[in-house]
Design a protein around this motif. Structure first.
Motif, short mmCIF file in Angstrom:
data_model
loop_
_atom_site.label_atom_id
_atom_site.label_comp_id
_atom_site.label_asym_id
_atom_site.label_seq_id
_atom_site.Cartn_x
_atom_site.Cartn_y
_atom_site.Cartn_z
N ALA A 549 -16.87 -10.61 -1.41
CA ALA A 549 -17.19 -11.96 -0.94
C ALA A 549 -18.58 -12.02 -0.32
O ALA A 549 -19.32 -12.98 -0.52
N GLU A 550 -18.94 -10.97 0.43
CA GLU A 550 -20.29 -10.93 1.01
C GLU A 550 -21.35 -10.93 -0.09
O GLU A 550 -22.38 -11.61 0.03
N SER A 552 -20.99 -12.13 -3.16
CA SER A 552 -20.98 -13.47 -3.75
C SER A 552 -21.75 -14.46 -2.88
O SER A 552 -22.50 -15.31 -3.37
N GLN A 553 -21.58 -14.32 -1.56
CA GLN A 553 -22.27 -15.22 -0.64
C GLN A 553 -23.78 -14.99 -0.70
O GLN A 553 -24.58 -15.94 -0.66
N ARG A 568 -21.85 -21.17 -5.03
CA ARG A 568 -21.22 -21.47 -3.74
C ARG A 568 -19.71 -21.62 -3.89
O ARG A 568 -18.93 -21.17 -3.04
N ALA A 571 -18.30 -18.20 -4.24
CA ALA A 571 -18.27 -17.51 -2.95
C ALA A 571 -17.10 -17.98 -2.10
O ALA A 571 -16.41 -17.17 -1.47
N SER A 574 -14.05 -16.38 -3.31
CA SER A 574 -14.02 -14.96 -2.92
C SER A 574 -13.61 -14.81 -1.47
O SER A 574 -12.86 -13.88 -1.12
N TRP A 575 -14.08 -15.70 -0.63
CA TRP A 575 -13.70 -15.64 0.79
C TRP A 575 -12.22 -15.93 0.98
O TRP A 575 -11.56 -15.33 1.83
#
Length: 620
Positions: A549-550, A552-553, A568, A571, A574-575
């Motif tokens: 997730a990090e 992806s962010q 976005r 992300a 993913s989070w």
């Protein structure tokens, strides 16, 4: 740890044959390490000879593109040295007397350091150092930071360090419990927790691979102070759990002509740069007065803030500069430092190098420059000449699995039986989570798919152990029967030994070994390891999803246009996945009571995941 310093699974011994020492020193199970031997004068290629023609550098580069553990690096450097000598007659570069004098004037060097820097062939530790650099190279690549300016790259790299290393100092010095150590970056990463000073070390190593210049911040006298300098309370009246702070209270990154500061205890950047702090210390008064400041640093310290440089001693050797330049395209790793150029890149006053000595002619074992060599025994490329019972490396390997996590039945009385049972459970967990390449290393190197697949399989294995206990109604009875049987056999063994009845003694020993095949033993091993193993695999799977997730962010934060909207959204998804994984871990976290700080660290990461899984709508 020097992460890849152990042979692969082919060196494992059968669990039933392990001795007491091997059981609880899991490293002995997994490394097959021998005792100390005569210090090697350089790398020798002990593998089967490989017939390879062509440019020796290309041959070495191809080898290292396939494998990067310690054994592979040793083989590659050993083969390279042989090929250079036989094919090209080229010698590895060495410092001239004038060059060495200039270097020694800049960097304090012990006799061991001098030998390492001046070696005219690859040293025994070069393969360890190369493997470590390649580990951190992979970590740097996994962060997807190319689109960010230097200050943001530094911030995100620091955040990664604090995610991977939660604050929990290891209170151990070479087997004693009355002090703390500072281990090398890959040892700390492999373990997953450490002190504020160890976070600094990991950050310096990561900055090296990001090609950002790092430094340490302390008082003007820090250059002569040891790494083991204790951490004290804000009022300087008491020690904090004996943990080392070293002589430094911040770590810095040169950004242009200034230094950005980071607090490894808070896990946050300072609100001011070094230049701003020096110009107006009172601007950071609230920061130092805040109860969250647990580093022991005060505003008075800030007024005397001084930068120091620290680099691995191997990085100062000309041979490492040659390897870096020749294999840059194949490896993409930063291996060498020009001490004078590094110093000159910083603003005035120019920082001095920190590489202290414990006593005359003895390097400080825990200083950044040679922490890796100090940790490892001679036969693994280090300088520790102690017996296995007193080596820091063996204590480090053993105590990654605290004995408090194992649930052994009180009714099991014989000490050898308790040791064997606990050691079997320890070996199960050690093989699952410590032996490289372990899941944590894969996560840190960006091998997320492999790590997730492995962890899901481990979850299933340990869940099956708990399921066996739940479904088998006879488990308690079988455990009771085995304990009564083994207790009785050890009583008989004691009587036979007392009477010097060797025949009876041998017969009873055989019965004891045969009874380790009893179903009750499997149930006891399940009880001792399954709950902890399921918690650990669930924790690491959540960490894996969090790092995905990090990344992806990070990609979303540098995207523009329509692509940004899609990234976005990816992300956010993913989070949500990471948050779900952390919530699953919360259900198992009670099993990590023997790992102080781990559950609290998971809660902090879950909080970040929750915040980013439900982002605020963009302002209109």
């Amino acid at each position: 740890m020097t992460p890849d310093h152990w042979p692969d699974a082919r060196s494992r011994r059968p669990l039933a044959a392990l001795t007491l020492a091997a059981l609880f020193v899991v490293g002995a199970v997994l490394t097959g390490a021998s005792g100390c031997t005569k210090p090697p004068s350089g790398v020798k290629n002990n593998e089967e000879p490989v017939t390879a023609k062509g440019d020796p550098w290309k041959v070495a580069g191809q080898r290292l593109k396939k494998e990067t553990d310690w054994a592979a690096c040793r083989t590659a450097l050993g083969g390279l040295a042989t090929d250079l000598n036989t094919q090209t007659k080229d010698a590895l570069p060495a410092l001239s007397e004038a060059e060495f004098t200039k270097l020694a004037h800049l960097v304090p060097l012990s006799p061991d350091d001098r030998e390492e820097v001046r070696a005219t062939t690859f040293s025994a530790h070069d393969s360890v150092y190369l493997s470590d650099c390649l580990y951190l190279r992979d970590s740097a690549d996994s962060l997807a930071l190319n689109g960010f300016p230097p200050d943001q790259r530094a911030e995100r790299a620091f955040a990664w360090v604090c995610r991977q290393v939660y604050l929990q100092p290891w209170m151990r010095v070479a087997g004693r419990s009355d002090g703390a150590s500072a281990l090398p970056p890959t040892a700390v990463l492999r373990r997953g927790f450490g002190s504020g000073l160890e976070r600094m070390y990991v950050f310096l190593a990561l900055l090296q691979q990001l090609e950002l210049d790092g430094c340490l911040i302390g008082g003007p006298d820090a250059g002569e102070q040891p790494a083991g300098l204790p951490l004290v309370t804000h009022d300087n009246k008491a020690f904090i759990s004996g943990a080392p702070r070293g002589p430094f209270w911040a770590v810095g990154v040169r950004i242009g002509s200034d230094v950005k500061l980071f607090d490894p205890w808070r896990g946050q950047p300072f609100p001011v740069t070094l230049a701003q702090l020096k110009a107006n210390p009172d601007a950071a008064k609230a920061w130092f007065a805040d109860p969250a400041n647990i580093s022991g640093a005060t505003l008075e310290d800030a007024k005397k803030a001084t930068a120091f440089l620290a680099v691995p001693v191997n990085a100062l050797a000309p041979r490492m500069a040659l390897v870096e330049s020749k294999l840059k395209s194949e490896l993409g790793a930063k291996l060498a430092f020009n001490a004078k150029a590094l110093q000159d890149s910083f603003p005035d006053p120019k920082p001095a190098f920190w590489n202290p000595q414990d006593k005359p002619s003895q390097p400080d074992a825990f200083a950044y420059g040679h922490a890796s060599r100090s940790l490892l025994p001679l036969d693994m490329g280090g300088t520790d000449r102690g017996p296995p019972s007193a080596r820091l490396f063996d204590a480090f390997r053993r105590e990654q699995l605290p004995t408090s996590v194992f649930k052994l039945p009180d009714a099991l009385a014989p000490v050898p039986a308790r040791a064997r049972l606990g050691g079997t459970a320890a070996a199960v967990l050690g093989i699952s989570f410590i032996e490289p390449p372990n899941p944590r290393e894969r996560i840190q190197r960006g091998q997320f798919q492999d790590a997730a697949k492995d962890l899901v399989a481990k979850q299933e294995t340990f869940a099956n152990g708990l399921e066996r206990l739940r479904l088998n109604k006879d488990a308690d009875q079988q455990i009771k029967e085995w304990i009564e049987l083994i207790n009785g056999l050890y009583q008989e063994l004691g009587r036979a030994q007392l009477n010097a009845d060797k025949v009876t003694e041998a017969n009873i020993v055989g019965q004891i070994d045969n009874n380790w095949k009893h179903a009750g033993v499997q149930f006891l091993v399940d009880r001792a390891s399954s709950e902890v193993g399921l918690a650990e695999s669930t924790y690491l799977l959540a960490l894996c999803k969090h790092e995905l997730a990090e990344r992806s962010q990070a990609r979303a934060d540098t995207a523009v246009g329509a692509e940004a909207d899609r990234l976005r959204s990816d992300a956010t998804d993913s989070w949500k996945t990471a948050l779900s994984a952390w919530r699953t871990y919360e259900q198992h976290s009670v099993a990590h009571a023997g790992f102080p700080g781990r559950a609290a660290h998971a809660r902090a990461l879950a909080g970040r995941a929750a915040q980013l899984a439900n982002p605020l709508p963009p302002k209109k």
